[in-house]
Each structure stands twice: as structure tokens, then as C-alpha cells.
Design an enzyme around this catalytic site. Structure first.
Site, PDB file in Angstrom:
ATOM      1  N   MET A 169      53.028 -10.118  26.328  1.00  0.00           N
ATOM      2  CA  MET A 169      53.655  -8.802  26.289  1.00  0.00           C
ATOM      3  C   MET A 169      52.757  -7.759  26.964  1.00  0.00           C
ATOM      4  O   MET A 169      53.235  -6.868  27.665  1.00  0.00           O
ATOM      5  CB  MET A 169      53.944  -8.406  24.841  1.00  0.00           C
ATOM      6  CG  MET A 169      54.736  -7.129  24.712  1.00  0.00           C
ATOM      7  SD  MET A 169      56.284  -7.207  25.624  1.00  0.00           S
ATOM      8  CE  MET A 169      57.407  -7.747  24.358  1.00  0.00           C
ATOM      9  N   PHE A 219      28.329  -5.132  -5.653  1.00  0.00           N
ATOM     10  CA  PHE A 219      28.664  -6.287  -4.815  1.00  0.00           C
ATOM     11  C   PHE A 219      30.177  -6.472  -4.745  1.00  0.00           C
ATOM     12  O   PHE A 219      30.848  -6.496  -5.769  1.00  0.00           O
ATOM     13  CB  PHE A 219      28.004  -7.556  -5.373  1.00  0.00           C
ATOM     14  CG  PHE A 219      28.356  -8.785  -4.596  1.00  0.00           C
ATOM     15  CD1 PHE A 219      27.925  -8.941  -3.290  1.00  0.00           C
ATOM     16  CD2 PHE A 219      29.148  -9.773  -5.163  1.00  0.00           C
ATOM     17  CE1 PHE A 219      28.273 -10.067  -2.562  1.00  0.00           C
ATOM     18  CE2 PHE A 219      29.494 -10.901  -4.438  1.00  0.00           C
ATOM     19  CZ  PHE A 219      29.051 -11.054  -3.129  1.00  0.00           C
ATOM     20  N   GLN A 220      30.691  -6.573  -3.543  1.00  0.00           N
ATOM     21  CA  GLN A 220      32.123  -6.735  -3.284  1.00  0.00           C
ATOM     22  C   GLN A 220      32.962  -5.614  -3.899  1.00  0.00           C
ATOM     23  O   GLN A 220      34.084  -5.834  -4.339  1.00  0.00           O
ATOM     24  CB  GLN A 220      32.609  -8.110  -3.756  1.00  0.00           C
ATOM     25  CG  GLN A 220      31.958  -9.224  -2.945  1.00  0.00           C
ATOM     26  CD  GLN A 220      32.605 -10.568  -3.115  1.00  0.00           C
ATOM     27  OE1 GLN A 220      33.125 -10.887  -4.177  1.00  0.00           O
ATOM     28  NE2 GLN A 220      32.567 -11.385  -2.070  1.00  0.00           N
ATOM     29  N   LYS A 270      37.279  -6.286 -13.562  1.00  0.00           N
ATOM     30  CA  LYS A 270      37.051  -7.530 -14.290  1.00  0.00           C
ATOM     31  C   LYS A 270      36.931  -7.315 -15.802  1.00  0.00           C
ATOM     32  O   LYS A 270      37.337  -8.169 -16.586  1.00  0.00           O
ATOM     33  CB  LYS A 270      35.783  -8.186 -13.746  1.00  0.00           C
ATOM     34  CG  LYS A 270      35.719  -9.677 -14.002  1.00  0.00           C
ATOM     35  CD  LYS A 270      34.572 -10.287 -13.209  1.00  0.00           C
ATOM     36  CE  LYS A 270      34.498 -11.785 -13.465  1.00  0.00           C
ATOM     37  NZ  LYS A 270      33.395 -12.390 -12.712  1.00  0.00           N
TER      38      LYS A 270
HETATM   39  C1  LIG Z   1      47.050  -7.897  15.266  1.00  0.00           C
HETATM   40  C2  LIG Z   1      47.492  -7.446  16.605  1.00  0.00           C
HETATM   41  N1  LIG Z   1      46.589  -7.262  17.598  1.00  0.00           N
HETATM   42  C3  LIG Z   1      47.003  -6.852  18.811  1.00  0.00           C
HETATM   43  C4  LIG Z   1      48.320  -6.590  19.062  1.00  0.00           C
HETATM   44  C5  LIG Z   1      48.768  -6.088  20.432  1.00  0.00           C
HETATM   45  N2  LIG Z   1      49.657  -7.087  21.052  1.00  0.00           N
HETATM   46  C6  LIG Z   1      50.982  -6.962  21.054  1.00  0.00           C
HETATM   47  S1  LIG Z   1      51.776  -8.264  21.737  1.00  0.00           S
HETATM   48  C7  LIG Z   1      50.338  -8.985  22.105  1.00  0.00           C
HETATM   49  C8  LIG Z   1      50.349 -10.311  22.792  1.00  0.00           C
HETATM   50  C9  LIG Z   1      50.668 -11.409  21.913  1.00  0.00           C
HETATM   51  O1  LIG Z   1      50.361 -12.629  22.571  1.00  0.00           O
HETATM   52  P1  LIG Z   1      51.154 -13.907  22.204  1.00  0.00           P
HETATM   53  O2  LIG Z   1      51.149 -14.115  20.746  1.00  0.00           O
HETATM   54  O3  LIG Z   1      50.682 -15.045  23.036  1.00  0.00           O
HETATM   55  O4  LIG Z   1      52.643 -13.513  22.558  1.00  0.00           O
HETATM   56  P2  LIG Z   1      53.384 -13.441  23.977  1.00  0.00           P
HETATM   57  O5  LIG Z   1      53.592 -11.996  24.258  1.00  0.00           O
HETATM   58  O6  LIG Z   1      52.526 -14.099  24.991  1.00  0.00           O
HETATM   59  O7  LIG Z   1      54.652 -14.154  23.749  1.00  0.00           O
HETATM   60  C10 LIG Z   1      49.248  -8.209  21.707  1.00  0.00           C
HETATM   61  C11 LIG Z   1      47.846  -8.538  21.902  1.00  0.00           C
HETATM   62  C12 LIG Z   1      49.218  -6.785  17.997  1.00  0.00           C
HETATM   63  N3  LIG Z   1      50.522  -6.556  18.115  1.00  0.00           N
HETATM   64  N4  LIG Z   1      48.789  -7.231  16.794  1.00  0.00           N
END
Ligand SMILES: Cc1ncc(C[n+]2csc(CCOP(=O)(O)OP(=O)(O)O)c2C)c(N)n1
Ligand SMILES: [Mg+2]
Lengths: 221, 608
Positions: free
Chosen positions: B518, B157-158, B207
Site C-alpha cells: 500500500m 518493577f513493571q 495485586k
Molecule cells: C502497525 C502498522 N504499522 C504501519 C502501518 C502503515 N502501513 C499501512 S499499509 C502498510 C503495508 C502493509 O504491508 P503488507 O501487509 O505486506 O500489505 P500489502 O499492502 O503489501 O498488501 C503499512 C506499512 C500500519 N498500517 N500499521
């Protein structure tokens, strides 16, 4: 509203004349120099503890280093083990292999062996024993020793450089090979030259100058 | 609440019973007699009696003040030992947050941050944060519980093979196998995390090992003999590099995160100013050199300034310190500083010539090696023309942006307003995305250890938990501002519960574009504007969400609210969240597309 920033567009900007190759080395763009991969033997002395082997093998897959064989075994010191690696990489790649290996905490020293180092592999070759005389003659030719024989099979042990084993397998194949098991390469430096540098500081890691090619001479001493 | 605490699964409960038996078995009467009540009250000097106590003692000996983590079955003995310790434990809402908080603590303080988690899901939840610390060379120690040794390998477990899972993302990890040795394992992990090129280390703690009886006090934190660090660079190469600098017509300094970690900001500043060498930084290098200085060309790379990228592309001598030449910095290797001879200072020999060939490899500690260089350079390069060119580029490719009153609030304006409202020592943390890039570009960094971000891994969700860790490492008068994205904030906003409970004074400014911005920007540029899974379409009201957590919530929709709201949020003594509704169509420029030529950065979308 206007999106973006002001300034001269890309085509209006001066561009430098130089170029780098894929390894980040400045080159003359006219005569692009690329490094050819070469095969070499690297010997690493490591702490004999769980996880070291997976550290090393994980490093190779993670960094996409081309590895041909990896063997590990104990040394005269119960605390230490030796790992022998055959890799095929460009010179900068080999340099990276050595440095990345050296970075693993349980790795004590790393050294690329000189071309004249002693290199050995072992193979167990199990063949059909229908023509025992001929089989024995071939075995004799390669200095193979009989490990096991049954009415239908004969198993031989061959040691030597890779080429010798390749050749032995090739020759044995006329009798019908049932199974083969081969070790990877194990190696030691010759004479007073030490496979392991005396100090863990291992100067050879930074000595990328050992550009001496490991040529595939079927040396059998 | 009580219901949850009681809902221990049968296996977990059984296991605890087993352990209890072990303790009563092994805690022999003579051990009890040894440690009278008078001695046990003094936790400083009381001898250790179990592996778990040795673990905590190792942390205490190393001067640890804070730890971040989440409880659970396999780590319970360690927490029990922590109960009597002076070390202040911050219970996080999620182990990812614990790792990010520890990471940020390490960045701001320079000392390894500590995170704890139980086996299985606790350990796997840490992995994102450990990977982040590994990519960014941040000092961190992760301590994970593990099922008792006799169960290991049986899919108990875990049970997760934590050392197996984390080997590729740690500097080193250890599976503890001896109660007498476990304290020293932790001491060593601490030393390894901090020494040389910093990074995350992990000790997996079965543990039975932590419950096991021992009186072995841990050794002082020292690295194992096999670990060696070269402090001083080769003097011959230093001399050659110095000569190259003296004769250079177009020198540039490139300062990476290693400058900050190696405490070399001061010597780099002096060197640049004395010889009037233009300075470019990498993203982790923000703060290594004051961006308000005339010589500063600011950040280079994918979203670096046009002038930084011009300087790096056209220099003839690149003095790179503490950088690993990440692809987001270099763009295409072929066109990276193609005329430059590279002097590369790095403490890790494996970084030399890994991505960019070093003509002058200087393996050594950044502070020491740059001091050696400074000593060896006798005359400044004659680079008046080059400096004038750099200044010209600064005006040609100015970062001035358009922000008409009738348009929605532009994010650059918000970042500048936050910078204005806070001191030079204020710490900025971020999520990942456009908002992170605007923070890099429009905040004027002047001090090392004030920029806390997920560079190499690019982990959304980093912002809030890292603000928590940064807050505890920072001085009281340093403001901690998290510039977050709506998407990134959503990933770890449960950390607000921690910030409220611990009364942490942090301000989260969510640059809310209701977009995975982005990604949306890339889709517009490279996927014909097809917004596949990048348009959230709906977002909760972050100000109200903040209030529900007990934090102070604010909202900005218009320019005239920006300054006052920011002031109120920064002034608020406790966690505050500003939901800043920015122009959803705003994009980050300049931009060098992946693998592109740094000198050919785009200033507008049609240049891509
Ligand atoms: C954990 C994770 N999942 C997916 C990505 C891919 N990714 C890069 S930027 C982004 C958008 C981020 O959205 P937000 O926080 O609203 O930032 P914005 O670009 O809108 O300022 C994503 C999904 C990532 N960098 N990290
Ligand atoms: Mg967004």
C-alpha cells in the site's frame, strides 16, 4: 497488461452542484456560511472519584477543543463534584463538547449556562508596598481584601467577573506586581434555574438551541 | 523452558514472597473452615474468598467462555483463580494478539471478548488491540495486573500507569481499589463494553486487591446509573425523515458497522428491498447487506467501488445507519453527498453532526430506529430513474480486472477463488494494506459478522490473532480465512504457535508481494516512485515457516495452482498457510486520494 479499471474518466462524470462547509453542513457555495467561535460556560456534575479530572482534561486536548479555564470543586453531596469549563468554540463545536463530555461514564450531567449565569473568578495579587495609601485606594476601588502584608509587599484578594479582575490587575500594575495567582471561572445558574438538570438524562445536552451568546458583560451584581 | 520459568528477577520474586505472606496472614483459619473441600470442588457455587476469585466469578456470571492472555507477576492471582474455572484460557504468544483475538471474538459473537495481561509491558502490549477495539466500537474487556497499591506511583518493577495510558483508547476504565468491590468493577466493565455503543473497557487490578480477602459476590453485569442509552428515536423526527424518504427521487442507504453491532441487518435489508433503495456500505458495514443483491452498490469510500461512490455523491437523501462518517469514507467533506439531506441513525448522540451535519438526527438503537422508520414510511419513493442510473453505474464502473495468463497471479483472482472455495458464512479476517482492500472489494459478503478487520486504527498484524479469536467464536462449519499481507503477517505470525497448539482450523492466505504494497502504491502515485523503506527485498518462505510451527504450508506461484491449493488448504483440518506469490506491482483501484472528491475516484494511476 493493463493496470487499473475501465470506466469514464473523472472529467467525464457528472458532478453535483452542492457543497458542504468544513462542519459538514450543506451550503450555498456562493455564500459560504461559517460559524464563528463564541465563548461559553459549561458546567458538569461528575462523580467525585479519581481520574475524572484527567478524563475531562484529556478529552479536551485529544479532541482539540479550545478551553480557557477549568475549575473543579466539591458540592453539597460528598459523592459529587462540579467542573466548570470556559470554552471557545463554534456552535457545532460547543454541541460536540457537551456530547463528548456527557459520554464519559463518570459524568452525570452537562449543561451550558445561560448568558445571565453568575460567574466568578478569584485572583491573589501581590504588589510592592512602597505607596501603601495609593495601594489601599486601588484595593478599595475593586473591593479587594488584604490577605497579607509585609514591609515590602501587600497581597490582595479580588473576586468578580473576569473583566473586573483584569481591570484590577491592570490598575495594580502601576505599583509593580510581584506575583499573581488566578483561579478559573466558577459559575451557577440564577434563581430557581438549576445549574444541574434534575435528572441525569439532562435534556440540555440535546438542546443545541441555546444559541444565546455569552456576552462579556462585566456583571458584578 | 524450565530455565525461563525459573528466571524470575529478584524484585519479582521478592514481591511474590511478600504476597505469599499476605495471603497466609489474611487467610485466617476460620475462612478455611468456612469453605470445606466438598464445597470448593463445585466452582459454580463455592463462595468467593479473594478479589481474584470475585473477578473470575464476575466473568462466569456474565457467561464468558473464553479468555485470551499472557501470564505475569501482577496478574498471577487472577490466573490462579482462573485455574479452577470453566472459562477456557488461550495463552497467546503476545499480548497484542490477545487483544486482537478478544476483539475478533467480540465482533463475531457480539459478546465482549476478554483479554488478560500482566502489568507494565503486558498492559502496554495490549494497547494496540484496545485502541483498535475503541476505533471500531468492538465489545472487549481488558483485565490488567498492577503492582500492589502501596507501590503505585513509585516506579515499581513493571509499573505502568495503565489507566492513564488507556484512557484515550477505552470507553471506560477503572483502577480497582477495593477487594470487596473488584468483582462488581469487572461486572460493570463487562456491561459497559456491551451496552449502547460497544467498546473496550479495562479494569486495572493491583495485586493486593486481587489477593485480598473478600466474600463479596460480584453484582450482575449492569451499567452504572450515570450511563444512559436512548433506544427509541424521536418519533417526530422519524415522521419527518419518513416523509423525506417518501418524496425522495434519489435515495440511498448507507449501512455502517453499527448496523451489524446493533443486529439491524435484517430490518435494514427488509426496508431497502421493500422500498427498492440502493444500498451502499462502509467498510465495517460489509455483510450488513448481501452484496449479490441487485440493490447492493457495495462499499463506498477511498477504495470503494466506483458505483458506490457515484451513488453516494449523487443521492438526494442519504439514510445513514450506524456510521461515524470516517474520513476514509467521506473523502473531502465539502464534496461528500453534497446534494443530500442526511438522515442519521446512531446510538451515540456525539456522532450526530460530528463530521456530517444530520438534517434528521435519529438517536437510537439501529434496530429500533430503523424499525420505527420502516413503520413510518407509507409509500416507496418514486426512484425508477435513479435505480436505473445506479445499475448503469454498476456496468460503467465494473470491478472487472485484467488477469492475463502470462502475467503473475493477480490478487483479485486469489480473493475470488478463496470466496468460491468457502461457504457464504465463512469469516474473513485481514491485515492492513492492499490485500485488505482486495478482500473488501472482491469477496462477496452476504452475512453480518463475517468480516473482521482493523478499520479505524488500521493495525497491521491484526489478521492472524483475529482469526484465532474468530475461530473460537464461530460455528464449527464456518470456515475462517485470514487474507493477510506479507508485511502484516510478519508482525504477528508468532500466533501460529497458538493456532497449532489449540488445533484451530484456520487458513491464512498471505498475498505476498514482498512489498509494503500500500505504501509502494502511494509512493508511485505521490512520491515519484521513490520506494523509501517499502521494498522488503527479501521475505522468508511462509510455507516453510508454517511447517516449522507445525502448521500445514502451501505455496502458489501460478494461476493453475490457485484453485487446487486453496481447496487443499481449506480442507486441511488445522491451521494452514498459503504463501501466494502475487504480482508485486498490482495496485488497488478505484482510489479516492485523501481528502478528495468521492465522485472523482481514479480508475488508473494517471487519473490521480
Ligand atoms: C502497525 C502498522 N504499522 C504501519 C502501518 C502503515 N502501513 C499501512 S499499509 C502498510 C503495508 C502493509 O504491508 P503488507 O501487509 O505486506 O500489505 P500489502 O499492502 O503489501 O498488501 C503499512 C506499512 C500500519 N498500517 N500499521
Ligand atoms: Mg505486502
Amino acid at each position: 497488461m493493463k493496470r487499473g479499471l475501465d470506466g469514464p474518466a473523472p472529467e467525464e462524470r457528472p458532478t453535483p452542484a452542492g457543497r458542504r462547509n468544513k462542519q459538514g453542513i450543506r451550503i450555498d457555495p456562493e455564500v459560504e456560511a461559517t460559524h464563528q467561535p463564541r465563548r461559553t460556560v459549561i458546567s458538569a456534575l461528575v462523580e467525585h472519584e479519581p481520574g475524572v479530572l484527567s478524563d475531562v482534561s484529556g478529552l479536551f486536548s485529544r479532541r482539540q477543543f479550545n478551553i480557557e479555564s477549568l475549575t473543579v470543586g466539591p458540592t453539597d453531596d460528598a459523592e459529587l463534584a462540579r467542573i466548570t469549563l470556559v470554552v471557545e468554540e463554534t456552535d457545532p463545536g460547543i454541541d460536540q463538547v457537551k456530547k463528548q463530555l456527557r459520554k464519559l461514564v463518570p459524568v452525570i450531567s452537562v449543561r451550558e449556562l445561560a448568558p445571565d449565569a453568575m460567574r466568578r473568578e478569584l485572583a491573589l495579587i501581590k504588589v510592592d508596598a512602597e505607596r501603601p495609601d495609593q495601594v489601599a485606594a486601588v484595593a478599595d476601588m475593586y473591593g479587594a481584601t488584604t490577605v497579607d502584608s509585609s514591609p515590602e509587599t501587600a497581597t490582595f484578594e479580588v473576586t468578580g467577573a473576569r473583566q473586573k479582575i483584569d481591570a484590577a490587575i491592570d490598575t495594580f500594575s502601576q505599583f509593580g506586581i510581584r506575583e499573581i495567582s488566578r483561579t478559573g471561572m466558577t459559575a451557577l445558574a440564577r434563581g430557581t434555574d438549576e445549574t444541574t438538570g434534575p435528572s441525569p438524562a439532562d435534556a440540555s445536552v440535546s438542546a443545541a438551541d441555546e444559541a444565546n451568546q455569552y456576552t462579556e458583560t462585566a456583571d458584578d451584581d | 523452558m524450565s530455565e525461563r520459568a525459573a528466571s524470575v528477577t529478584p524484585t519479582e520474586a521478592d514481591e511474590q514472597d511478600d504476597d505469599q505472606e499476605q495471603i497466609t496472614d489474611s487467610a485466617a483459619p476460620d475462612a478455611a473452615a468456612d469453605t470445606g473441600p466438598a464445597e470448593t470442588t463445585d466452582s459454580e457455587s463455592a463462595p468467593v474468598t479473594t478479589g481474584a476469585e470475585a473477578v473470575i466469578r464476575a466473568l462466569e456470571n456474565a457467561g464468558v467462555e473464553y479468555a485470551f492472555g499472557v501470564q505475569g507477576g501482577a496478574i498471577m492471582p487472577v490466573y490462579d483463580a482462573l485455574y479452577d474455572s470453566e472459562i477456557y484460557h488461550v495463552t497467546m504468544a503476545h499480548e497484542q494478539g490477545a487483544a486482537h483475538a478478544a476483539d475478533a471474538y467480540g465482533i463475531v459473537s457480539g459478546e465482549p471478548g476478554i483479554c488478560l495481561a500482566t502489568s507494565g509491558p503486558g498492559a502496554t502490549n495490549l494497547v494496540t488491540g484496545i485502541a483498535d477495539a475503541d476505533m471500531d466500537s468492538d465489545p472487549m474487556v481488558a483485565l490488567t495486573g498492577q503492582v500492589p497499591t502501596e507501590f503505585v506511583g513509585n516506579d515499581a518493577f513493571q509499573e505502568t500507569d495503565t489507566t492513564g495510558v488507556t484512557t484515550p483508547v477505552t470507553k471506560d476504565n477503572t483502577f480497582a481499589s477495593d477487594s470487596d468491590r473488584v468483582g462488581t468493577d469487572v461486572s460493570e466493565a463487562f456491561a459497559l463494553a456491551r451496552e449502547g455503543r460497544p467498546g473496550p473497557t479495562l479494569v486495572d487490578l493491583p495485586k493486593d486487591i486481587t489477593n485480598g480477602e473478600t466474600d463479596a459476590e460480584p453484582d450482575a453485569p449492569t451499567t452504572p446509573d450515570t450511563y444512559q442509552v436512548q433506544e427509541r428515536a424521536d418519533p417526530e423526527i422519524v415522521a419527518e425523515a419518513a416523509e423525506r424518504i417518501e418524496n425522495s427521487a434519489r435515495p440511498a442507504l448507507l449501512l455502517g458497522g453499527g448496523v451489524i453491532k446493533g443486529e439491524a441487518s435484517e430490518v435494514c435489508r427488509e426496508f431497502a428491498i421493500e422500498h427498492e433503495i440502493p444500498v451502499v456500505t462502509t467498510m465495517p458495514g460489509l455483510g450488513a447487506f448481501p452484496e449479490d443483491h441487485e440493490l447492493s452498490m457495495e462499499m463506498a469510500g477511498m477504495h470503494g467501488t466506483g458505483y458506490a461512490n457515484m451513488a453516494i455523491t449523487h443521492c438526494d437523501t442519504l439514510i445513514a445507519v450506524g456510521t461515524r462518517f470516517d474520513d476514509r469514507l467521506t473523502g473531502g467533506i465539502e464534496t461528500f453527498a453534497p446534494d443530500a439531506e442526511v438522515i442519521h441513525v446512531d446510538i451515540d448522540p456525539a456522532e450526530i453532526s460530528k463530521n456530517i451535519h444530520a438534517d434528521y438526527p435519529l438517536v437510537g438503537d439501529a434496530d429500533t430506529a430503523v424499525s420505527q422508520l420502516a413503520e413510518a414510511v407509507d409509500s416507496s419513493p418514486e426512484a425508477t430513474k435513479w435505480r436505473a442510473q445506479c445499475q448503469q453505474w454498476k456496468s460503467d464502473y465494473s470491478m472487472a480486472y485484467d488477469a492475463p495468463d502470462d502475467a503473475p497471479v493477480q490478487p483479485e483472482f486469489v480473493v475470488e477463488a478463496l470466496d468460491e472455495a468457502t461457504s457464504d458464512e465463512a469469516i474473513v479476517t485481514t491485515g492492513v494494506g492492499q490485500h485488505q482492500m482486495w478482500a473488501c472489494q472482491y469477496w462477496t459478503f452476504t452475512e453480518p459478522r463475517t468480516w473482521v478487520s482493523s478499520h479505524g486504527l488500521g493495525a497491521m498484524g491484526y489478521g492472524l490473532p483475529s482469526a484465532i479469536g474468530a475461530r473460537l467464536a464461530a460455528d464449527d462449519d464456518q470456515e475462517v480465512i485470514c487474507v493477510d499481507g506479507d508485511g502484516s503477517f510478519l508482525m504477528t505470525l508468532q500466533g501460529l504457535s497458538v493456532a497449532v497448539r489449540e488445533e484451530l482450523d484456520i487458513t491464512v492466505a498471505v498475498l505476498n508481494n514482498e512489498y509494503i504494497g500500500m505504501v509502494r502504491q502511494w509512493q508511485d502515485a505521490f512520491f515519484e516512485g521513490r520506494h523509501a523503506a517499502s521494498d522488503y527485498g527479501w521475505m522468508p518462505e511462509f510455507d516453510k515457516l508454517a511447517e516449522a510451527f507445525g502448521a500445514q504450508g502451501f505455496r502458489i506461484d501460478d494461476y493453475d495452482e490457485v484453485a487446487d491449493t486453496i481447496e487443499a488448504a481449506v480442507d486441511y483440518d488445522g491451521p494452514s498457510v498459503i504463501d501466494v506469490h502475487i504480482d508485486p506491482e498490482a495496485n488497488v483501484y478505484p482510489m479516492v486520494p485523501s481528502g478528495g472528491d468521492n465522485g472523482q475516484f481514479a480508475l488508473t494511476e494517471d487519473q490521480l
